[in-house]
Design an enzyme around this catalytic site. Structure first.
Site, PDB file in Angstrom:
ATOM      1  N   GLY A 272       0.840  -1.204   0.000  1.00  0.00           N
ATOM      2  CA  GLY A 272       0.000   0.000   0.000  1.00  0.00           C
ATOM      3  C   GLY A 272       0.872   1.249   0.000  1.00  0.00           C
ATOM      4  N   HIS A 273       1.817   1.291   0.939  1.00  0.00           N
ATOM      5  CA  HIS A 273       2.737   2.432   0.997  1.00  0.00           C
ATOM      6  C   HIS A 273       3.536   2.544  -0.302  1.00  0.00           C
ATOM      7  CE1 HIS A 273       2.606   1.294   5.430  1.00  0.00           C
ATOM      8  NE2 HIS A 273       2.206   2.556   5.455  1.00  0.00           N
TER       9      HIS A 273
ATOM     10  N   GLN B 153      -0.708  11.009  17.984  1.00  0.00           N
ATOM     11  CA  GLN B 153      -1.962  10.494  17.426  1.00  0.00           C
ATOM     12  C   GLN B 153      -2.366   9.152  18.020  1.00  0.00           C
ATOM     13  OE1 GLN B 153      -0.188  10.375  13.361  1.00  0.00           O
ATOM     14  NE2 GLN B 153      -1.350   8.481  13.115  1.00  0.00           N
TER      15      GLN B 153
ATOM     16  N   LYS C 292      -7.334   4.309   2.102  1.00  0.00           N
ATOM     17  CA  LYS C 292      -7.487   3.381   3.231  1.00  0.00           C
ATOM     18  C   LYS C 292      -7.901   4.130   4.498  1.00  0.00           C
ATOM     19  CE  LYS C 292      -6.406   0.066   6.196  1.00  0.00           C
ATOM     20  NZ  LYS C 292      -5.412   0.585   7.087  1.00  0.00           N
TER      21      LYS C 292
ATOM     22  N   SER D  19      -2.320  -3.350   5.783  1.00  0.00           N
ATOM     23  CA  SER D  19      -2.087  -2.476   6.926  1.00  0.00           C
ATOM     24  C   SER D  19      -0.882  -2.985   7.701  1.00  0.00           C
ATOM     25  CB  SER D  19      -3.318  -2.484   7.837  1.00  0.00           C
ATOM     26  OG  SER D  19      -2.976  -2.016   9.125  1.00  0.00           O
TER      27      SER D  19
ATOM     28  N   ARG E 182      -0.653  -3.116  10.676  1.00  0.00           N
ATOM     29  CA  ARG E 182      -1.116  -3.837  11.869  1.00  0.00           C
ATOM     30  C   ARG E 182      -1.533  -5.281  11.565  1.00  0.00           C
ATOM     31  NH1 ARG E 182      -3.149   1.461  13.079  1.00  0.00           N
ATOM     32  NH2 ARG E 182      -2.430   2.197  15.116  1.00  0.00           N
TER      33      ARG E 182
HETATM   34  P1  AMP Z   1       0.499   4.758   7.795  1.00  0.00           P
HETATM   35  O1  AMP Z   1       1.925   4.320   7.709  1.00  0.00           O
HETATM   36  O2  AMP Z   1      -0.441   3.690   8.227  1.00  0.00           O
HETATM   37  O3  AMP Z   1       0.333   6.059   8.523  1.00  0.00           O
HETATM   38  O4  AMP Z   1       0.064   5.062   6.304  1.00  0.00           O
HETATM   39  C1  AMP Z   1       0.765   5.985   5.509  1.00  0.00           C
HETATM   40  C2  AMP Z   1      -0.029   6.261   4.270  1.00  0.00           C
HETATM   41  O5  AMP Z   1      -0.223   5.051   3.548  1.00  0.00           O
HETATM   42  C3  AMP Z   1      -1.431   6.817   4.568  1.00  0.00           C
HETATM   43  O6  AMP Z   1      -1.719   7.849   3.640  1.00  0.00           O
HETATM   44  C4  AMP Z   1      -2.309   5.617   4.377  1.00  0.00           C
HETATM   45  O7  AMP Z   1      -3.630   5.937   4.010  1.00  0.00           O
HETATM   46  C5  AMP Z   1      -1.598   4.904   3.248  1.00  0.00           C
HETATM   47  N1  AMP Z   1      -1.954   3.480   3.225  1.00  0.00           N
HETATM   48  C6  AMP Z   1      -1.896   2.604   4.261  1.00  0.00           C
HETATM   49  N2  AMP Z   1      -2.370   1.408   3.893  1.00  0.00           N
HETATM   50  C7  AMP Z   1      -2.739   1.525   2.595  1.00  0.00           C
HETATM   51  C8  AMP Z   1      -3.309   0.618   1.635  1.00  0.00           C
HETATM   52  N3  AMP Z   1      -3.599  -0.631   1.945  1.00  0.00           N
HETATM   53  N4  AMP Z   1      -3.555   1.100   0.393  1.00  0.00           N
HETATM   54  C9  AMP Z   1      -3.274   2.397   0.075  1.00  0.00           C
HETATM   55  N5  AMP Z   1      -2.731   3.282   0.921  1.00  0.00           N
HETATM   56  C10 AMP Z   1      -2.473   2.857   2.162  1.00  0.00           C
END
Ligand code: AMP
Length: 283
Positions: free
Chosen positions: A36-37, A61, A150, A186, A188
Protein backbone atom coordinates in the site's frame (compact mmCIF):
# COMPACT_ATOMS: atom_id res chain seq x y z
CA UNK A 1 18.59 7.32 -1.40
CA UNK A 2 19.51 10.03 1.06
CA UNK A 3 18.46 9.51 4.65
CA UNK A 4 17.92 12.64 6.72
CA UNK A 5 17.42 12.59 10.45
CA UNK A 6 17.30 16.32 11.02
CA UNK A 7 15.00 19.03 9.74
CA UNK A 8 17.96 21.20 8.85
CA UNK A 9 19.67 18.58 6.68
CA UNK A 10 16.46 17.74 4.82
CA UNK A 11 15.66 21.41 4.24
CA UNK A 12 19.15 22.01 2.90
CA UNK A 13 18.71 19.18 0.37
CA UNK A 14 15.26 20.36 -0.66
CA UNK A 15 16.40 23.95 -1.07
CA UNK A 16 18.67 22.89 -3.93
CA UNK A 17 15.90 20.89 -5.57
CA UNK A 18 13.43 23.75 -5.21
CA UNK A 19 15.89 26.24 -6.69
CA UNK A 20 16.13 23.93 -9.72
CA UNK A 21 12.32 24.10 -10.04
CA UNK A 22 12.03 20.38 -9.34
CA UNK A 23 8.59 19.10 -8.36
CA UNK A 24 8.60 17.54 -4.92
CA UNK A 25 6.22 14.74 -4.01
CA UNK A 26 5.77 13.79 -0.36
CA UNK A 27 4.58 10.51 1.16
CA UNK A 28 4.22 10.57 4.96
CA UNK A 29 4.13 7.16 6.66
CA UNK A 30 4.66 5.49 10.00
CA UNK A 31 6.82 2.80 8.40
CA UNK A 32 6.45 -0.99 8.43
CA UNK A 33 6.00 -0.45 4.74
CA UNK A 34 3.81 -2.74 2.65
CA UNK A 35 2.56 -2.69 -0.90
CA UNK A 36 0.00 0.00 0.00
CA UNK A 37 2.74 2.43 1.00
CA UNK A 38 4.88 1.40 -1.95
CA UNK A 39 2.00 2.17 -4.31
CA UNK A 40 1.87 5.68 -2.85
CA UNK A 41 5.59 6.06 -3.56
CA UNK A 42 5.21 4.69 -7.11
CA UNK A 43 2.31 7.04 -7.81
CA UNK A 44 4.35 9.95 -6.46
CA UNK A 45 7.37 8.95 -8.56
CA UNK A 46 5.28 8.97 -11.72
CA UNK A 47 4.15 12.56 -11.08
CA UNK A 48 7.17 14.30 -9.54
CA UNK A 49 10.93 14.82 -9.88
CA UNK A 50 11.90 14.24 -6.27
CA UNK A 51 10.14 11.98 -3.78
CA UNK A 52 10.46 12.40 -0.05
CA UNK A 53 9.06 9.66 2.17
CA UNK A 54 8.90 10.17 5.92
CA UNK A 55 8.80 7.44 8.52
CA UNK A 56 7.69 8.77 11.87
CA UNK A 57 5.56 6.94 14.40
CA UNK A 58 3.76 9.99 15.71
CA UNK A 59 3.10 9.69 19.45
CA UNK A 60 0.51 12.50 19.50
CA UNK A 61 -1.96 10.49 17.43
CA UNK A 62 -1.89 7.42 19.66
CA UNK A 63 -4.29 7.53 22.60
CA UNK A 64 -3.23 4.07 23.63
CA UNK A 65 0.37 3.70 24.86
CA UNK A 66 0.31 -0.04 24.19
CA UNK A 67 -0.69 0.47 20.56
CA UNK A 68 2.21 2.92 20.21
CA UNK A 69 4.65 0.48 21.85
CA UNK A 70 3.43 -2.42 19.72
CA UNK A 71 3.66 -0.47 16.48
CA UNK A 72 6.09 -2.42 14.22
CA UNK A 73 9.36 -0.67 13.33
CA UNK A 74 11.30 -2.79 10.80
CA UNK A 75 13.44 0.14 9.68
CA UNK A 76 16.18 -1.76 7.80
CA UNK A 77 13.63 -3.54 5.66
CA UNK A 78 11.77 -0.26 5.03
CA UNK A 79 14.97 1.40 3.85
CA UNK A 80 15.72 -1.48 1.47
CA UNK A 81 12.24 -1.31 -0.04
CA UNK A 82 12.40 2.44 -0.55
CA UNK A 83 15.82 2.16 -2.16
CA UNK A 84 14.62 -0.54 -4.53
CA UNK A 85 11.71 1.63 -5.61
CA UNK A 86 13.91 4.61 -6.34
CA UNK A 87 12.66 6.92 -3.59
CA UNK A 88 15.04 9.88 -3.45
CA UNK A 89 14.98 10.88 0.18
CA UNK A 90 13.84 9.38 3.46
CA UNK A 91 13.11 11.63 6.41
CA UNK A 92 13.61 9.69 9.63
CA UNK A 93 13.28 12.20 12.45
CA UNK A 94 13.26 11.73 16.21
CA UNK A 95 10.31 12.92 18.30
CA UNK A 96 12.42 15.88 19.50
CA UNK A 97 13.12 16.89 15.91
CA UNK A 98 9.42 16.98 15.06
CA UNK A 99 8.28 18.50 18.33
CA UNK A 100 10.96 20.89 19.60
CA UNK A 101 10.03 22.61 22.85
CA UNK A 102 9.38 25.95 21.18
CA UNK A 103 7.10 24.54 18.48
CA UNK A 104 3.68 26.17 18.29
CA UNK A 105 1.19 24.02 16.41
CA UNK A 106 -1.80 25.81 14.93
CA UNK A 107 -5.26 24.51 15.64
CA UNK A 108 -7.85 24.14 12.92
CA UNK A 109 -11.62 24.12 13.01
CA UNK A 110 -12.23 20.65 11.66
CA UNK A 111 -15.96 21.35 11.31
CA UNK A 112 -16.90 18.15 13.09
CA UNK A 113 -15.06 15.94 10.59
CA UNK A 114 -12.96 14.63 13.48
CA UNK A 115 -15.92 13.79 15.71
CA UNK A 116 -17.41 10.78 13.91
CA UNK A 117 -16.21 7.23 13.19
CA UNK A 118 -12.47 7.00 14.05
CA UNK A 119 -12.68 10.32 15.88
CA UNK A 120 -15.47 9.06 18.13
CA UNK A 121 -13.49 5.93 18.99
CA UNK A 122 -10.07 7.56 19.29
CA UNK A 123 -10.48 10.94 21.02
CA UNK A 124 -7.62 13.28 20.13
CA UNK A 125 -6.39 11.06 17.30
CA UNK A 126 -7.09 13.50 14.49
CA UNK A 127 -5.72 16.44 16.45
CA UNK A 128 -2.45 14.47 16.49
CA UNK A 129 -2.69 13.62 12.80
CA UNK A 130 -3.35 17.24 11.84
CA UNK A 131 -0.50 18.39 14.08
CA UNK A 132 2.07 16.02 12.55
CA UNK A 133 0.97 16.47 8.93
CA UNK A 134 1.03 20.26 9.34
CA UNK A 135 4.52 20.09 10.83
CA UNK A 136 5.80 17.73 8.12
CA UNK A 137 4.33 19.89 5.35
CA UNK A 138 5.94 22.92 6.91
CA UNK A 139 9.31 21.15 6.77
CA UNK A 140 9.04 19.51 3.33
CA UNK A 141 6.95 22.14 1.53
CA UNK A 142 6.05 19.68 -1.24
CA UNK A 143 4.20 20.39 -4.46
CA UNK A 144 2.12 17.24 -4.00
CA UNK A 145 1.08 15.16 -1.04
CA UNK A 146 0.12 11.50 -1.47
CA UNK A 147 -2.25 9.80 0.94
CA UNK A 148 -4.23 6.57 0.90
CA UNK A 149 -7.97 6.11 0.61
CA UNK A 150 -7.49 3.38 3.23
CA UNK A 151 -7.62 6.11 5.89
CA UNK A 152 -10.65 7.78 4.37
CA UNK A 153 -11.46 10.09 7.27
CA UNK A 154 -7.83 11.12 7.65
CA UNK A 155 -7.75 12.03 3.96
CA UNK A 156 -10.93 14.12 4.24
CA UNK A 157 -9.56 15.94 7.29
CA UNK A 158 -6.21 16.74 5.67
CA UNK A 159 -8.05 17.94 2.57
CA UNK A 160 -10.08 20.25 4.81
CA UNK A 161 -6.92 21.47 6.61
CA UNK A 162 -5.21 22.31 3.30
CA UNK A 163 -8.30 24.25 2.26
CA UNK A 164 -8.29 26.24 5.51
CA UNK A 165 -4.59 26.96 4.97
CA UNK A 166 -5.22 28.09 1.38
CA UNK A 167 -2.43 25.70 0.57
CA UNK A 168 -1.28 25.27 -3.02
CA UNK A 169 -0.25 21.66 -2.26
CA UNK A 170 -1.94 19.14 -4.54
CA UNK A 171 -3.45 16.34 -2.49
CA UNK A 172 -3.58 13.00 -4.31
CA UNK A 173 -5.74 10.13 -3.09
CA UNK A 174 -4.34 6.67 -3.82
CA UNK A 175 -6.83 3.75 -3.94
CA UNK A 176 -6.73 0.99 -1.31
CA UNK A 177 -4.22 -1.77 -2.01
CA UNK A 178 -5.54 -5.15 -0.88
CA UNK A 179 -4.21 -8.62 -0.15
CA UNK A 180 -5.28 -11.26 -2.72
CA UNK A 181 -8.23 -12.23 -0.45
CA UNK A 182 -9.39 -8.61 -0.23
CA UNK A 183 -8.07 -7.58 3.18
CA UNK A 184 -6.86 -3.97 3.06
CA UNK A 185 -3.11 -3.94 3.59
CA UNK A 186 -2.09 -2.48 6.93
CA UNK A 187 1.03 -2.45 9.06
CA UNK A 188 -1.12 -3.84 11.87
CA UNK A 189 -2.14 -6.99 9.94
CA UNK A 190 0.97 -8.84 11.14
CA UNK A 191 -0.54 -8.79 14.63
CA UNK A 192 -3.41 -11.05 13.50
CA UNK A 193 -3.48 -14.73 14.45
CA UNK A 194 -4.07 -17.29 11.71
CA UNK A 195 -7.74 -17.57 12.65
CA UNK A 196 -8.05 -13.79 12.93
CA UNK A 197 -6.48 -13.33 9.54
CA UNK A 198 -9.20 -15.56 8.03
CA UNK A 199 -11.95 -13.67 9.82
CA UNK A 200 -10.50 -10.34 8.72
CA UNK A 201 -11.18 -11.25 5.12
CA UNK A 202 -14.91 -10.92 5.84
CA UNK A 203 -14.53 -7.15 6.23
CA UNK A 204 -13.76 -6.45 2.58
CA UNK A 205 -16.23 -9.15 1.58
CA UNK A 206 -18.92 -7.20 3.44
CA UNK A 207 -17.94 -3.97 1.71
CA UNK A 208 -17.96 -5.52 -1.75
CA UNK A 209 -21.34 -7.02 -0.95
CA UNK A 210 -22.56 -3.58 0.18
CA UNK A 211 -21.40 -2.13 -3.13
CA UNK A 212 -23.46 -4.70 -5.02
CA UNK A 213 -26.53 -4.25 -2.82
CA UNK A 214 -26.36 -0.47 -3.11
CA UNK A 215 -27.35 -0.86 -6.77
CA UNK A 216 -30.83 -2.05 -5.76
CA UNK A 217 -31.46 -1.65 -2.03
CA UNK A 218 -31.87 1.40 0.20
CA UNK A 219 -28.75 2.56 2.05
CA UNK A 220 -30.52 1.70 5.30
CA UNK A 221 -30.99 -1.92 4.16
CA UNK A 222 -27.40 -2.09 2.86
CA UNK A 223 -26.10 -0.96 6.24
CA UNK A 224 -28.35 -3.34 8.20
CA UNK A 225 -27.28 -6.29 6.04
CA UNK A 226 -23.60 -5.45 6.44
CA UNK A 227 -23.85 -5.14 10.22
CA UNK A 228 -25.85 -8.34 10.51
CA UNK A 229 -23.36 -10.26 8.31
CA UNK A 230 -20.39 -9.10 10.38
CA UNK A 231 -22.18 -9.80 13.65
CA UNK A 232 -23.24 -13.27 12.52
CA UNK A 233 -19.57 -14.04 11.99
CA UNK A 234 -18.73 -12.88 15.50
CA UNK A 235 -16.85 -9.81 14.39
CA UNK A 236 -16.75 -6.94 16.83
CA UNK A 237 -17.75 -3.78 14.95
CA UNK A 238 -16.67 -0.33 16.14
CA UNK A 239 -18.84 1.26 13.47
CA UNK A 240 -20.24 0.69 10.02
CA UNK A 241 -21.44 3.93 8.45
CA UNK A 242 -22.62 5.00 5.05
CA UNK A 243 -21.61 8.63 4.79
CA UNK A 244 -21.44 11.72 2.67
CA UNK A 245 -17.87 11.26 1.43
CA UNK A 246 -16.98 14.94 1.90
CA UNK A 247 -18.88 16.00 5.02
CA UNK A 248 -18.54 12.54 6.61
CA UNK A 249 -22.15 12.71 7.86
CA UNK A 250 -24.29 9.58 7.92
CA UNK A 251 -26.84 9.61 5.11
CA UNK A 252 -29.89 7.52 4.25
CA UNK A 253 -30.24 8.12 0.53
CA UNK A 254 -27.86 8.38 -2.38
CA UNK A 255 -29.16 11.76 -3.46
CA UNK A 256 -28.03 13.35 -0.17
CA UNK A 257 -24.40 13.51 -1.33
CA UNK A 258 -22.24 13.63 -4.44
CA UNK A 259 -19.83 11.10 -2.97
CA UNK A 260 -21.14 8.20 -0.91
CA UNK A 261 -18.77 5.96 1.02
CA UNK A 262 -19.22 2.99 3.32
CA UNK A 263 -16.66 3.05 6.14
CA UNK A 264 -16.09 0.49 8.84
CA UNK A 265 -13.71 -0.47 11.59
CA UNK A 266 -13.80 -3.96 12.99
CA UNK A 267 -11.79 -5.43 15.87
CA UNK A 268 -10.05 -8.75 15.27
CA UNK A 269 -7.61 -10.16 17.84
CA UNK A 270 -7.63 -6.74 19.51
CA UNK A 271 -6.45 -5.11 16.27
CA UNK A 272 -8.59 -2.33 14.82
CA UNK A 273 -8.97 -2.93 11.09
CA UNK A 274 -10.19 -0.01 8.97
CA UNK A 275 -11.70 -0.39 5.54
CA UNK A 276 -14.03 1.47 3.21
CA UNK A 277 -15.50 1.46 -0.24
CA UNK A 278 -16.75 4.32 -2.38
CA UNK A 279 -20.31 3.52 -3.44
CA UNK A 280 -20.78 6.58 -5.60
CA UNK A 281 -18.47 9.40 -6.64
CA UNK A 282 -19.01 12.58 -8.60
CA UNK A 283 -17.61 12.33 -12.10
P1 AMP B 1 0.50 4.76 7.80
O1 AMP B 1 1.92 4.32 7.71
O2 AMP B 1 -0.44 3.69 8.23
O3 AMP B 1 0.33 6.06 8.52
O4 AMP B 1 0.06 5.06 6.30
C1 AMP B 1 0.76 5.99 5.51
C2 AMP B 1 -0.03 6.26 4.27
O5 AMP B 1 -0.22 5.05 3.55
C3 AMP B 1 -1.43 6.82 4.57
O6 AMP B 1 -1.72 7.85 3.64
C4 AMP B 1 -2.31 5.62 4.38
O7 AMP B 1 -3.63 5.94 4.01
C5 AMP B 1 -1.60 4.90 3.25
N1 AMP B 1 -1.95 3.48 3.23
C6 AMP B 1 -1.90 2.60 4.26
N2 AMP B 1 -2.37 1.41 3.89
C7 AMP B 1 -2.74 1.53 2.60
C8 AMP B 1 -3.31 0.62 1.64
N3 AMP B 1 -3.60 -0.63 1.94
N4 AMP B 1 -3.56 1.10 0.39
C9 AMP B 1 -3.27 2.40 0.08
N5 AMP B 1 -2.73 3.28 0.92
C10 AMP B 1 -2.47 2.86 2.16
Amino acid sequence: MYIFKTVQALKQYLKTKQSQQQQIGFVPTMGALHLGHLTLIRTALAQNDVIVCSIFVNPTQFGDQQDLDLYPRPIERDIEQLEQLGCHALFLPTVEEIYPEDLVSPTFDLAGLDQTMEGAHRPGHFAGVVQVVHRLLDIVAPNSLFMGQKDYQQFAIIKHMLKLMNSPIKLVRVPIVREPDGLAMSSRNIRLSEAGRKQAQLISQTLFQAQEEAKTLSLKAVKENAISFLTQHNLSIDYFEIIDGDQLRTIDTFDQATTVTACTTVNVDGVRLLDNIILKERT
